[in-house]
Design a protein around this motif. Structure first.
Motif, PDB file in Angstrom:
ATOM      1  N   VAL A 172     -28.377  22.858 -27.021  1.00  0.00           N
ATOM      2  CA  VAL A 172     -27.146  22.318 -26.438  1.00  0.00           C
ATOM      3  C   VAL A 172     -25.955  23.148 -26.917  1.00  0.00           C
ATOM      4  CG1 VAL A 172     -25.742  20.252 -26.124  1.00  0.00           C
ATOM      5  CG2 VAL A 172     -28.196  20.023 -26.576  1.00  0.00           C
ATOM      6  N   GLN A 173     -25.013  23.395 -26.041  1.00  0.00           N
ATOM      7  CA  GLN A 173     -23.799  24.116 -26.422  1.00  0.00           C
ATOM      8  C   GLN A 173     -22.812  23.113 -27.015  1.00  0.00           C
ATOM      9  OE1 GLN A 173     -22.003  26.366 -23.263  1.00  0.00           O
ATOM     10  NE2 GLN A 173     -20.274  27.038 -24.521  1.00  0.00           N
ATOM     11  N   LEU A 174     -22.810  23.004 -28.337  1.00  0.00           N
ATOM     12  CA  LEU A 174     -21.979  22.021 -29.022  1.00  0.00           C
ATOM     13  C   LEU A 174     -20.574  22.565 -29.235  1.00  0.00           C
ATOM     14  CD1 LEU A 174     -24.503  20.708 -31.711  1.00  0.00           C
ATOM     15  CD2 LEU A 174     -23.989  19.743 -29.459  1.00  0.00           C
ATOM     16  N   LEU A 175     -19.593  21.802 -28.809  1.00  0.00           N
ATOM     17  CA  LEU A 175     -18.193  22.205 -28.895  1.00  0.00           C
ATOM     18  C   LEU A 175     -17.421  21.198 -29.744  1.00  0.00           C
ATOM     19  CD1 LEU A 175     -17.900  23.156 -25.139  1.00  0.00           C
ATOM     20  CD2 LEU A 175     -18.176  24.739 -27.060  1.00  0.00           C
ATOM     21  N   ASP A 176     -16.245  21.601 -30.195  1.00  0.00           N
ATOM     22  CA  ASP A 176     -15.521  20.773 -31.176  1.00  0.00           C
ATOM     23  C   ASP A 176     -14.107  20.418 -30.729  1.00  0.00           C
ATOM     24  OD1 ASP A 176     -14.459  23.273 -31.332  1.00  0.00           O
ATOM     25  OD2 ASP A 176     -14.599  23.474 -33.498  1.00  0.00           O
ATOM     26  N   TYR A 177     -13.985  19.923 -29.516  1.00  0.00           N
ATOM     27  CA  TYR A 177     -12.673  19.546 -28.994  1.00  0.00           C
ATOM     28  C   TYR A 177     -12.241  18.174 -29.511  1.00  0.00           C
ATOM     29  CZ  TYR A 177     -13.369  23.404 -25.706  1.00  0.00           C
ATOM     30  OH  TYR A 177     -13.589  24.636 -25.160  1.00  0.00           O
ATOM     31  N   SER A 178     -10.930  17.966 -29.512  1.00  0.00           N
ATOM     32  CA  SER A 178     -10.378  16.648 -29.845  1.00  0.00           C
ATOM     33  C   SER A 178     -10.643  15.696 -28.683  1.00  0.00           C
ATOM     34  CB  SER A 178      -8.868  16.760 -30.089  1.00  0.00           C
ATOM     35  OG  SER A 178      -8.196  17.049 -28.871  1.00  0.00           O
ATOM     36  N   PRO A 179     -10.490  14.370 -28.888  1.00  0.00           N
ATOM     37  CA  PRO A 179     -10.681  13.429 -27.781  1.00  0.00           C
ATOM     38  C   PRO A 179      -9.812  13.742 -26.571  1.00  0.00           C
ATOM     39  CG  PRO A 179     -10.637  12.244 -29.841  1.00  0.00           C
ATOM     40  CD  PRO A 179     -10.288  13.669 -30.176  1.00  0.00           C
ATOM     41  N   ALA A 180      -8.548  14.100 -26.803  1.00  0.00           N
ATOM     42  CA  ALA A 180      -7.645  14.406 -25.681  1.00  0.00           C
ATOM     43  C   ALA A 180      -8.120  15.635 -24.926  1.00  0.00           C
ATOM     44  CB  ALA A 180      -6.222  14.599 -26.193  1.00  0.00           C
ATOM     45  N   GLU A 181      -8.517  16.678 -25.659  1.00  0.00           N
ATOM     46  CA  GLU A 181      -9.006  17.897 -25.030  1.00  0.00           C
ATOM     47  C   GLU A 181     -10.325  17.642 -24.293  1.00  0.00           C
ATOM     48  OE1 GLU A 181      -7.338  21.302 -28.108  1.00  0.00           O
ATOM     49  OE2 GLU A 181      -9.139  20.150 -28.629  1.00  0.00           O
ATOM     50  N   SER A 182     -11.200  16.849 -24.915  1.00  0.00           N
ATOM     51  CA  SER A 182     -12.496  16.538 -24.298  1.00  0.00           C
ATOM     52  C   SER A 182     -12.316  15.805 -22.977  1.00  0.00           C
ATOM     53  CB  SER A 182     -13.340  15.698 -25.253  1.00  0.00           C
ATOM     54  OG  SER A 182     -13.643  16.401 -26.429  1.00  0.00           O
ATOM     55  N   ALA A 183     -11.407  14.832 -22.977  1.00  0.00           N
ATOM     56  CA  ALA A 183     -11.170  14.059 -21.760  1.00  0.00           C
ATOM     57  C   ALA A 183     -10.658  14.948 -20.634  1.00  0.00           C
ATOM     58  CB  ALA A 183     -10.174  12.936 -22.050  1.00  0.00           C
ATOM     59  N   GLU A 184      -9.727  15.840 -20.960  1.00  0.00           N
ATOM     60  CA  GLU A 184      -9.154  16.721 -19.950  1.00  0.00           C
ATOM     61  C   GLU A 184     -10.205  17.695 -19.412  1.00  0.00           C
ATOM     62  OE1 GLU A 184      -6.476  18.382 -17.347  1.00  0.00           O
ATOM     63  OE2 GLU A 184      -6.309  16.535 -18.538  1.00  0.00           O
ATOM     64  N   LEU A 185     -10.988  18.307 -20.289  1.00  0.00           N
ATOM     65  CA  LEU A 185     -11.993  19.286 -19.868  1.00  0.00           C
ATOM     66  C   LEU A 185     -13.133  18.630 -19.099  1.00  0.00           C
ATOM     67  CD1 LEU A 185     -12.130  21.488 -23.097  1.00  0.00           C
ATOM     68  CD2 LEU A 185     -11.142  22.105 -20.878  1.00  0.00           C
ATOM     69  N   LEU A 186     -13.471  17.399 -19.468  1.00  0.00           N
ATOM     70  CA  LEU A 186     -14.532  16.688 -18.752  1.00  0.00           C
ATOM     71  C   LEU A 186     -14.072  16.349 -17.337  1.00  0.00           C
ATOM     72  CD1 LEU A 186     -17.410  15.642 -19.209  1.00  0.00           C
ATOM     73  CD2 LEU A 186     -16.438  13.446 -19.913  1.00  0.00           C
ATOM     74  N   ARG A 187     -12.822  15.954 -17.198  1.00  0.00           N
ATOM     75  CA  ARG A 187     -12.287  15.662 -15.864  1.00  0.00           C
ATOM     76  C   ARG A 187     -12.248  16.919 -15.007  1.00  0.00           C
ATOM     77  NH1 ARG A 187      -8.360  12.523 -18.649  1.00  0.00           N
ATOM     78  NH2 ARG A 187      -6.884  14.232 -18.383  1.00  0.00           N
ATOM     79  N   GLN A 188     -11.967  18.056 -15.617  1.00  0.00           N
ATOM     80  CA  GLN A 188     -11.860  19.314 -14.880  1.00  0.00           C
ATOM     81  C   GLN A 188     -13.220  19.940 -14.584  1.00  0.00           C
ATOM     82  OE1 GLN A 188      -9.334  21.843 -17.231  1.00  0.00           O
ATOM     83  NE2 GLN A 188      -7.493  20.609 -16.883  1.00  0.00           N
ATOM     84  N   GLY A 189     -14.294  19.365 -15.124  1.00  0.00           N
ATOM     85  CA  GLY A 189     -15.621  19.917 -14.897  1.00  0.00           C
ATOM     86  C   GLY A 189     -15.981  21.058 -15.821  1.00  0.00           C
ATOM     87  N   GLU A 190     -15.175  21.283 -16.850  1.00  0.00           N
ATOM     88  CA  GLU A 190     -15.460  22.353 -17.806  1.00  0.00           C
ATOM     89  C   GLU A 190     -16.312  21.876 -18.973  1.00  0.00           C
ATOM     90  OE1 GLU A 190     -12.036  24.631 -18.888  1.00  0.00           O
ATOM     91  OE2 GLU A 190     -11.116  24.390 -16.912  1.00  0.00           O
ATOM     92  N   LEU A 191     -16.628  20.585 -18.992  1.00  0.00           N
ATOM     93  CA  LEU A 191     -17.543  19.999 -19.965  1.00  0.00           C
ATOM     94  C   LEU A 191     -18.540  19.143 -19.207  1.00  0.00           C
ATOM     95  CD1 LEU A 191     -15.523  18.648 -23.076  1.00  0.00           C
ATOM     96  CD2 LEU A 191     -17.244  20.456 -23.069  1.00  0.00           C
ATOM     97  N   ASP A 192     -19.753  19.003 -19.787  1.00  0.00           N
ATOM     98  CA  ASP A 192     -20.763  18.133 -19.193  1.00  0.00           C
ATOM     99  C   ASP A 192     -20.858  16.799 -19.923  1.00  0.00           C
ATOM    100  OD1 ASP A 192     -21.825  20.163 -17.301  1.00  0.00           O
ATOM    101  OD2 ASP A 192     -22.380  21.189 -19.166  1.00  0.00           O
ATOM    102  N   VAL A 193     -20.576  16.827 -21.223  1.00  0.00           N
ATOM    103  CA  VAL A 193     -20.723  15.634 -22.064  1.00  0.00           C
ATOM    104  C   VAL A 193     -19.567  15.582 -23.057  1.00  0.00           C
ATOM    105  CG1 VAL A 193     -22.120  14.552 -23.877  1.00  0.00           C
ATOM    106  CG2 VAL A 193     -23.240  15.554 -21.876  1.00  0.00           C
ATOM    107  N   ALA A 194     -19.081  14.379 -23.313  1.00  0.00           N
ATOM    108  CA  ALA A 194     -18.080  14.163 -24.360  1.00  0.00           C
ATOM    109  C   ALA A 194     -18.474  12.914 -25.143  1.00  0.00           C
ATOM    110  CB  ALA A 194     -16.686  13.996 -23.772  1.00  0.00           C
ATOM    111  N   VAL A 195     -18.781  13.107 -26.414  1.00  0.00           N
ATOM    112  CA  VAL A 195     -19.106  11.982 -27.299  1.00  0.00           C
ATOM    113  C   VAL A 195     -17.899  11.762 -28.205  1.00  0.00           C
ATOM    114  CG1 VAL A 195     -20.673  11.082 -29.044  1.00  0.00           C
ATOM    115  CG2 VAL A 195     -21.545  12.595 -27.253  1.00  0.00           C
ATOM    116  N   MET A 196     -17.443  10.546 -28.286  1.00  0.00           N
ATOM    117  CA  MET A 196     -16.297  10.244 -29.143  1.00  0.00           C
ATOM    118  C   MET A 196     -16.418   8.859 -29.750  1.00  0.00           C
ATOM    119  SD  MET A 196     -13.305   9.870 -26.210  1.00  0.00           S
ATOM    120  CE  MET A 196     -13.652  11.488 -25.502  1.00  0.00           C
TER     121      MET A 196
END
Length: 237
Positions: A172-196
């Protein structure tokens, strides 16, 4: 009693008593000065969390409440619980208080610190661009998954969750974004999963709950997670 005796008592004993009183007051004052500590200042610093984190929301609430009593609360943005503990132990950090997620810190790391109490439950959220279901059924091979920043309890908890479900994090490509960054990237389709791990009040959680194309994964093995980890609780809403 003779006149001379009365005169001696009238003259000598009052002076003696006054002298003893002065010595007593001086001793008490000296003891007070010796044990005196300056009162706490009107400025406090609290270590909160990362942008979009519920800790930031609660820190802002405390800032408004303390301002009513002319106390200034400075909010220090951090990666999360693990960094907050490190800052509390660091005498040069000037951090007076911090939010720390339960179960994220070993008891030996709490030496010299005091807990003011448990404040609230923090749910673990598993958002993804996928069909609703159980994380055990997801194929995360090659997926881009944000599991929290280094130094955060969210990342620590997410790694435990993946391990308990037998997911090979090496695939898995594990990334270390903040919750705000994760939410934005997930909405844009640049992330597949966000665990928070964040409270219901978290702006990031609120945004993702209503975002189109984003699903919230259920934890069907919640009882097993709780049995294996005493710091977890199962709550049915």
């Amino acid at each position: 009693m003779s006149t001379t005796g009365r005169s001696f008592i009238q003259r000598f004993i009052p002076k003696t008593l006054i002298g003893l009183a002065i010595v007593g007051v001086t001793a008490a004052l000296w003891h007070f000065i010796g044990s005196f500590r300056p009162p706490p200042g009107r400025t406090l610093t609290i270590a909160s969390g990362s942008a979009g984190d519920a800790y930031q929301v609660f820190a802002e609430r405390y800032r408004r409440i303390l301002a009513e009593d002319d106390v200034e609360l400075r909010i220090l943005e951090t990666a999360g619980s693990l960094e907050n503990i490190r800052l509390l132990h660091d005498p040069n950090s000037e951090v007076d208080a911090a939010f720390v997620q339960g179960g994220s810190v070993a008891s030996e790391d709490m030496e010299g610190l005091a807990s003011l109490g448990v404040m609230f439950y923090e749910p673990m959220w598993f958002f993804c661009r996928c069909a609703q279901g159980d994380p055990t059924a997801l194929d995360l091979t090659g997926k881009r998954a944000s599991i929290g920043q280094e130094g955060s309890a969210t990342r620590q908890a997410a790694l435990r969750l993946l391990a308990m479900n037998g997911i090979d994090t090496g695939l898995v490509q594990l990334l270390d974004y903040s919750p705000a960054e994760s939410a934005e990237l997930l909405r844009q389709g640049e992330l597949d999963v966000a665990v928070m791990v964040a409270a219901w009040d978290s702006p990031s959680v609120q945004d993702l709950l209503v975002a189109p194309g984003i699903s919230l994964i259920d934890f069907k093995r919640a009882d097993a997670y709780v049995a294996l980890n005493r710091y977890l609780s199962k709550l049915i809403l």
